[in-house]
Write a protein that holds these residues in place. Structure first.
Motif, PDB file in Angstrom:
ATOM      1  N   ALA A 151       5.499   4.637  -3.033  1.00 18.24           N
ATOM      2  CA  ALA A 151       4.282   3.825  -2.967  1.00 18.24           C
ATOM      3  C   ALA A 151       3.584   4.047  -1.636  1.00 18.24           C
ATOM      4  O   ALA A 151       2.373   4.182  -1.561  1.00 18.24           O
ATOM      5  CB  ALA A 151       4.635   2.357  -3.147  1.00 18.24           C
ATOM      6  N   SER A 152       4.381   4.092  -0.560  1.00 20.89           N
ATOM      7  CA  SER A 152       3.821   4.371   0.761  1.00 20.89           C
ATOM      8  C   SER A 152       4.405   5.704   1.218  1.00 20.89           C
ATOM      9  O   SER A 152       4.071   6.730   0.685  1.00 20.89           O
ATOM     10  CB  SER A 152       4.136   3.226   1.717  1.00 20.89           C
ATOM     11  N   GLY A 203       7.618   6.527   0.939  1.00 20.89           N
ATOM     12  CA  GLY A 203       8.897   6.801   0.277  1.00 20.89           C
ATOM     13  C   GLY A 203      10.103   6.417   1.122  1.00 20.89           C
ATOM     14  O   GLY A 203      11.237   6.808   0.839  1.00 20.89           O
ATOM     15  N   LEU A 204       9.856   5.631   2.178  1.00 28.90           N
ATOM     16  CA  LEU A 204      10.958   5.272   3.080  1.00 28.90           C
ATOM     17  C   LEU A 204      12.036   4.453   2.365  1.00 28.90           C
ATOM     18  O   LEU A 204      13.230   4.662   2.578  1.00 28.90           O
ATOM     19  CB  LEU A 204      10.417   4.487   4.286  1.00 28.90           C
ATOM     20  N   VAL A 205      11.590   3.513   1.522  1.00 28.75           N
ATOM     21  CA  VAL A 205      12.544   2.638   0.839  1.00 28.75           C
ATOM     22  C   VAL A 205      13.510   3.470   0.002  1.00 28.75           C
ATOM     23  O   VAL A 205      14.734   3.292   0.056  1.00 28.75           O
ATOM     24  CB  VAL A 205      11.804   1.600  -0.035  1.00 28.75           C
ATOM     25  N   THR A 206      12.944   4.416  -0.737  1.00 29.31           N
ATOM     26  CA  THR A 206      13.768   5.283  -1.559  1.00 29.31           C
ATOM     27  C   THR A 206      14.728   6.103  -0.691  1.00 29.31           C
ATOM     28  O   THR A 206      15.911   6.246  -1.020  1.00 29.31           O
ATOM     29  CB  THR A 206      12.862   6.225  -2.381  1.00 29.31           C
ATOM     30  N   GLY A 239       8.255   4.434  -5.896  1.00 30.03           N
ATOM     31  CA  GLY A 239       6.972   3.929  -6.403  1.00 30.03           C
ATOM     32  C   GLY A 239       7.031   2.443  -6.718  1.00 30.03           C
ATOM     33  O   GLY A 239       8.081   1.922  -7.066  1.00 30.03           O
ATOM     34  N   SER A 240       5.891   1.755  -6.573  1.00 30.59           N
ATOM     35  CA  SER A 240       5.842   0.305  -6.834  1.00 30.59           C
ATOM     36  C   SER A 240       5.382   0.039  -8.252  1.00 30.59           C
ATOM     37  O   SER A 240       4.396   0.595  -8.704  1.00 30.59           O
ATOM     38  CB  SER A 240       4.867  -0.369  -5.877  1.00 30.59           C
ATOM     39  N   MET A 241       6.093  -0.826  -8.919  1.00 32.31           N
ATOM     40  CA  MET A 241       5.729  -1.217 -10.279  1.00 32.31           C
ATOM     41  C   MET A 241       5.100  -2.607 -10.197  1.00 32.31           C
ATOM     42  O   MET A 241       5.801  -3.611 -10.158  1.00 32.31           O
ATOM     43  CB  MET A 241       6.968  -1.260 -11.181  1.00 32.31           C
ATOM     44  N   LYS A 262      11.373  -7.696  -3.365  1.00 32.28           N
ATOM     45  CA  LYS A 262      10.166  -8.423  -2.994  1.00 32.28           C
ATOM     46  C   LYS A 262      10.628  -9.726  -2.336  1.00 32.28           C
ATOM     47  O   LYS A 262      11.789 -10.095  -2.473  1.00 32.28           O
ATOM     48  CB  LYS A 262       9.352  -8.755  -4.260  1.00 32.28           C
ATOM     49  N   ASN A 266       7.040  -5.912   1.163  1.00 30.25           N
ATOM     50  CA  ASN A 266       5.956  -6.904   1.216  1.00 30.25           C
ATOM     51  C   ASN A 266       5.451  -7.081  -0.202  1.00 30.25           C
ATOM     52  O   ASN A 266       5.541  -6.153  -1.000  1.00 30.25           O
ATOM     53  CB  ASN A 266       4.769  -6.401   2.030  1.00 30.25           C
ATOM     54  N   ASN A 271       2.957  -1.612   3.265  1.00 28.67           N
ATOM     55  CA  ASN A 271       1.887  -0.742   3.749  1.00 28.67           C
ATOM     56  C   ASN A 271       0.927  -1.448   4.695  1.00 28.67           C
ATOM     57  O   ASN A 271       0.101  -0.815   5.318  1.00 28.67           O
ATOM     58  CB  ASN A 271       1.132  -0.110   2.574  1.00 28.67           C
ATOM     59  N   TRP A 272       1.039  -2.770   4.820  1.00 32.95           N
ATOM     60  CA  TRP A 272       0.189  -3.453   5.787  1.00 32.95           C
ATOM     61  C   TRP A 272       0.519  -2.939   7.176  1.00 32.95           C
ATOM     62  O   TRP A 272       1.690  -2.847   7.540  1.00 32.95           O
ATOM     63  CB  TRP A 272       0.419  -4.972   5.734  1.00 32.95           C
ATOM     64  N   THR A 326       5.404   4.364   5.625  1.00 32.98           N
ATOM     65  CA  THR A 326       5.757   2.981   5.316  1.00 32.98           C
ATOM     66  C   THR A 326       5.933   2.241   6.634  1.00 32.98           C
ATOM     67  O   THR A 326       6.526   2.770   7.566  1.00 32.98           O
ATOM     68  CB  THR A 326       7.096   2.942   4.537  1.00 32.98           C
TER      69      THR A 326
HETATM   70  C1  LIG Z   1       4.904  -5.752  -6.863  1.00 34.62           C
HETATM   71  C2  LIG Z   1       4.724  -5.201  -5.494  1.00 34.62           C
HETATM   72  C3  LIG Z   1       3.666  -5.658  -4.696  1.00 34.62           C
HETATM   73  C4  LIG Z   1       3.478  -5.160  -3.413  1.00 34.62           C
HETATM   74  N1  LIG Z   1       2.462  -5.653  -2.653  1.00 34.62           N
HETATM   75  C5  LIG Z   1       2.335  -5.220  -1.355  1.00 34.62           C
HETATM   76  C6  LIG Z   1       1.328  -5.724  -0.517  1.00 34.62           C
HETATM   77  O1  LIG Z   1       0.500  -6.546  -0.935  1.00 34.62           O
HETATM   78  N2  LIG Z   1       1.296  -5.316   0.782  1.00 34.62           N
HETATM   79  C7  LIG Z   1       2.181  -4.400   1.284  1.00 34.62           C
HETATM   80  O2  LIG Z   1       2.120  -4.070   2.471  1.00 34.62           O
HETATM   81  N3  LIG Z   1       3.126  -3.903   0.501  1.00 34.62           N
HETATM   82  C8  LIG Z   1       3.233  -4.277  -0.796  1.00 34.62           C
HETATM   83  N4  LIG Z   1       4.230  -3.765  -1.579  1.00 34.62           N
HETATM   84  C9  LIG Z   1       5.156  -2.803  -0.996  1.00 34.62           C
HETATM   85  C10 LIG Z   1       4.612  -1.401  -1.086  1.00 34.62           C
HETATM   86  O3  LIG Z   1       4.000  -1.187  -2.327  1.00 34.62           O
HETATM   87  C11 LIG Z   1       5.752  -0.395  -0.988  1.00 34.62           C
HETATM   88  O4  LIG Z   1       6.768  -0.711  -1.907  1.00 34.62           O
HETATM   89  C12 LIG Z   1       6.351  -0.392   0.386  1.00 34.62           C
HETATM   90  O5  LIG Z   1       5.360  -0.070   1.319  1.00 34.62           O
HETATM   91  C13 LIG Z   1       7.463   0.615   0.478  1.00 34.62           C
HETATM   92  O6  LIG Z   1       6.936   1.885   0.225  1.00 34.62           O
HETATM   93  P1  LIG Z   1       7.890   3.116   0.036  1.00 34.62           P
HETATM   94  O7  LIG Z   1       7.057   4.296  -0.313  1.00 34.62           O
HETATM   95  O8  LIG Z   1       8.750   3.219   1.249  1.00 34.62           O
HETATM   96  O9  LIG Z   1       8.759   2.659  -1.207  1.00 34.62           O
HETATM   97  P2  LIG Z   1       9.314   3.540  -2.372  1.00 34.62           P
HETATM   98  O10 LIG Z   1      10.072   4.669  -1.770  1.00 34.62           O
HETATM   99  O11 LIG Z   1       8.225   3.833  -3.308  1.00 34.62           O
HETATM  100  O12 LIG Z   1      10.384   2.568  -3.048  1.00 34.62           O
HETATM  101  C14 LIG Z   1       9.984   1.469  -3.797  1.00 34.62           C
HETATM  102  C15 LIG Z   1      11.195   0.749  -4.316  1.00 34.62           C
HETATM  103  O13 LIG Z   1      10.743  -0.464  -4.890  1.00 34.62           O
HETATM  104  C16 LIG Z   1      11.355  -0.661  -6.132  1.00 34.62           C
HETATM  105  N5  LIG Z   1      10.413  -1.429  -6.943  1.00 34.62           N
HETATM  106  C17 LIG Z   1       9.293  -0.979  -7.547  1.00 34.62           C
HETATM  107  N6  LIG Z   1       8.682  -1.959  -8.196  1.00 34.62           N
HETATM  108  C18 LIG Z   1       9.410  -3.060  -8.016  1.00 34.62           C
HETATM  109  C19 LIG Z   1       9.295  -4.391  -8.468  1.00 34.62           C
HETATM  110  N7  LIG Z   1       8.285  -4.795  -9.215  1.00 34.62           N
HETATM  111  N8  LIG Z   1      10.245  -5.269  -8.107  1.00 34.62           N
HETATM  112  C20 LIG Z   1      11.274  -4.869  -7.328  1.00 34.62           C
HETATM  113  N9  LIG Z   1      11.445  -3.635  -6.876  1.00 34.62           N
HETATM  114  C21 LIG Z   1      10.514  -2.725  -7.218  1.00 34.62           C
HETATM  115  C22 LIG Z   1      11.660   0.704  -6.667  1.00 34.62           C
HETATM  116  O14 LIG Z   1      12.768   0.659  -7.523  1.00 34.62           O
HETATM  117  C23 LIG Z   1      11.940   1.493  -5.393  1.00 34.62           C
HETATM  118  O15 LIG Z   1      13.303   1.417  -5.103  1.00 34.62           O
HETATM  119  C24 LIG Z   1       4.405  -4.224  -2.894  1.00 34.62           C
HETATM  120  C25 LIG Z   1       5.454  -3.763  -3.679  1.00 34.62           C
HETATM  121  C26 LIG Z   1       5.631  -4.235  -4.971  1.00 34.62           C
HETATM  122  C27 LIG Z   1       6.781  -3.742  -5.799  1.00 34.62           C
END
Ligand SMILES: Cc1cc2nc3c(=O)[nH]c(=O)nc-3n(C[C@H](O)[C@H](O)[C@H](O)COP(=O)(O)OP(=O)(O)OC[C@H]3O[C@@H](n4cnc5c(N)ncnc54)[C@H](O)[C@@H]3O)c2cc1C
Ligand code: SF4
Ligand code: SF4
Ligand code: SF4
Lengths: 148, 409
Positions: free
Chosen positions: B30-31, B33-36, B78-80, B105, B132, B212-213, B224
């Motif tokens: 979503a951002s 990919g750090l969480v992954t 990715g964010s669902m 969350k 977030n 992502n804020w 991220t």
């Molecule tokens: C519903 C939702 C709303 C968000 N709103 C904001 C926001 O307003 N502001 C902000 O700064 N960030 C928000 N985020 C966080 C942001 O979208 C990214 O998840 C975060 O920045 C981490 O990015 P990443 O690329 O490191 O995560 P990724 O590497 O993409 O990993 C995402 C992880 O989240 C898990 N995931 C996906 N969807 C869900 C879900 N619905 N419930 C639980 N786990 C889930 C996946 O399984 C994956 O492990 C939100 C995330 C979600 C899921």
């Protein structure tokens, strides 16, 4: 003493479920009788071994089955037969009261008082006071239709 | 830009920008990919035994899976936004022997804390990577939005994103379709009701708080923002960086203050919404009628309790054992017990409302009981495992009560 009922339509009288602790207020009730202190016949007494035995389920069930109010009584703080049961009662009581209040019930419908075994006069006084308060409030909204 | 941070320098309180080393994860994340990356590294190095992630079926569907397969974790990036699941509910003694890591969350993270308090699992064995959250959407409403407002075929959707207050759908033909979330919510679409007045947006109760804020505009969707909340968070992030799964660096002060600012704005909007939602349920007698009317429709299927992540009573619970339909003339004893029971623990996650077949606005009802109590005791459930549920707290307060607590003198 049952007050005289002249008209059926005006016959609503507060029905209050009262929980009495075996070691204090239950004996207090005897004291009130022996001392012939006047009190209305509004209470339905349930004896429990400690006021802390009174569970929210008991209180809610009493309301759902037609009680206009619930009065929980126990030993004065510090005098509990089981060390600190009544302190737990107080904690639970505060939560139950705020819940009933949030539900939209008047908070006077749930009452708490500490009455020792020797306080027969206080027992009668508390019964009179709570009954009067509930009479002012009228029947409880949780009372099922057809239940007096 | 500043230099990369080495693993050994990461400490509690750090606010960093991070990204997955793998190009593929970075692009699907979503951002950044750090969480992954954190989850995958924890599994790869044996820091945890399993990871709980969402397995994607389509843009609107995903289901939670426990996995020990690093590949499966990498695929979950990715964010669902239209999967309003609460992952904490799946953490049970049967599923949690050994160590588990999960994305969370704020409502997932809060439920984890409440479950730890109730001894469902231990805090040491659970690694919580917070996300977030601005809110989730009900999949059914998403379909409705697509059909009635966007005028798009749900099958044509290739992706979705929230950008600057707009909900953007990408179609398979490569086009973007954006509508402001405020407009959607004016039609009672958009985010779930409970998300609109949710009280926690940055999961400061998790081990890491990611989002992502605060990410500078030129790096949007490439990195991220992560805040290290606990020692376990330090362990997770150091492990990720030293295993080569991700890189992190110090952001500038502007990033940090931007994140705080957005958070404040979001919390302010929640607070405003809360007032709007609860205002019609304010008065005594009318309030009772409101609750009675709503609960009248309950068919006592028990789904709301089964799905509630903070309820850990299981089969033998007071709300069901003593409940009899025959005695619940004016109101359901089941709900009365639950209103009381959840007043100290309801986190407003919206799960109950999502599953109710009778469409009762349950989260509103439960929050209507919980919020005043939680306010009075200045206690927000799920934020710290050191705060005991306040049944324990209150015993000490008894001494200061006037008249020893008697109500009729
Ligand atoms: C519903 C939702 C709303 C968000 N709103 C904001 C926001 O307003 N502001 C902000 O700064 N960030 C928000 N985020 C966080 C942001 O979208 C990214 O998840 C975060 O920045 C981490 O990015 P990443 O690329 O490191 O995560 P990724 O590497 O993409 O990993 C995402 C992880 O989240 C898990 N995931 C996906 N969807 C869900 C879900 N619905 N419930 C639980 N786990 C889930 C996946 O399984 C994956 O492990 C939100 C995330 C979600 C899921
Ligand atoms: S309840 Fe709060 S944390 Fe949970 S999905 Fe909604 S906005 Fe996000
Ligand atoms: S009562 Fe509903 S909103 Fe509250 S914690 Fe349980 S499922 Fe979530
Ligand atoms: S999910 Fe709805 S219908 Fe089922 S028990 Fe809960 S409130 Fe009643």
């Amino acid at each position: 003493m049952e007050p005289e009922k002249t008209e059926i339509s005006k016959s609503w009288e507060p029905r209050i479920v009262m929980f009495c602790c075996n070691w204090c207020s239950y004996a207090g009730a005897d004291g009130a009788g022996i001392g012939r202190f006047q009190q209305p016949a509004s209470m339905r007494i349930i004896r429990v071994m400690c006021s802390s035995r009174v569970d929210p389920v008991h209180v809610f069930s009493a309301f759902l089955e037609g009680a206009d109010a619930v009065l929980i009584t126990g030993c004065h703080l510090g005098d509990c037969h089981y060390i600190n049961g009544n302190e737990k009662t107080l904690v639970k009581f505060n939560f139950m009261r705020s819940m009933l209040k949030e539900l939209g019930l008047e908070e006077e419908r749930l009452q708490l008082n500490w009455i020792s075994a020797s306080e027969g006069e206080k027992f009668a006084e508390v019964v009179r006071m709570v009954t009067e308060q509930v009479r002012q409030l009228g029947p409880s909204v949780l009372k099922p239709e057809g239940v007096a | 830009m500043s230099e990369l941070k080495v693993a050994a320098d990461i400490k509690v309180g750090d606010k960093l920008l991070g990204w997955a080393a793998s190009e593929d994860v970075r692009s699907r994340g979503a951002s950044g990919g750090l969480v992954t990356a954190v989850l995958a590294a924890a599994l790869e190095t044996g820091l945890v035994d399993r990871v709980l992630v969402l397995k994607k079926v389509s843009e609107f569907e995903a289901y939670p899976v426990f996995t020990s397969d690093v590949q499966e974790v990498l695929e979950s990036a990715g964010s669902m936004h239209s999967v309003p699941v609460n992952l904490a509910r799946y953490l049970k003694p049967e599923t949690c022997s050994g160590k588990t890591a999960l994305p969370a969350k704020p409502c997932d993270a809060r439920a984890v804390v409440e479950r730890v308090k109730r001894n469902v699992m231990s805090s040491e064995d659970t690694y919580v990577i917070g996300l977030n959250c601005g809110g989730t959407m009900h999949p059914e409403k998403v379909r409705k939005m697509l059909e009635t407002i966007y005028r798009l075929d749900p099958e044509e959707i290739a992706g979705e994103e929230i950008v600057k207050g707009k909900l953007v759908f990408f179609t398979k033909d490569g086009k973007e379709h954006a509508v402001p979330i405020d407009d959607l919510e004016a039609e009672d679409l958009g985010r779930r009701d409970s998300c609109r007045y949710c009280q926690v947006k940055i999961p400061t109760n998790a081990d890491l708080a990611c989002g992502n804020w605060g990410v500078p505009g030129d790096l949007a969707e490439k990195v991220t923002f992560v805040e290290v909340m606990t020692e376990k968070g330090v362990e997770l992030l150091r492990n990720t960086v030293s295993a080569g799964f991700a890189e992190v660096m110090q952001p500038d002060g502007k990033s940090i203050s931007a994140r705080e600012k957005v958070n404040k704005v979001m919390l302010g909007m929640s607070e405003k919404r809360k007032t709007e939602v609860f205002a019609p349920i304010e008065n005594g007698k009318e309030r009772f009628e409101y609750f009675r009317k709503e609960l009248e429709n309950c068919i006592h299927c028990g789904a709301c309790k089964a799905v509630c992540p903070v309820c850990t009573c299981g089969e033998d619970s007071k709300c069901t054992a003593y409940f009899s339909l025959a005695d619940s003339h004016k109101m359901s004893l089941f709900h009365m017990v639950r209103f009381l029971h959840l007043s100290d623990s309801c986190i407003g996650c919206g799960q109950c409302e999502d599953v109710c077949p009778a469409e009762i606005p349950l989260t509103r009802l439960y929050q209507r009981f919980a919020v005043p109590v939680q306010k009075e005791y200045r206690y927000l459930p799920g934020m710290s495992d050191r705060t005991p549920p306040f049944f324990a707290l209150k015993l000490e307060d008894n001494e200061d009560k006037e008249g020893g607590g008697c109500t009729c003198r």
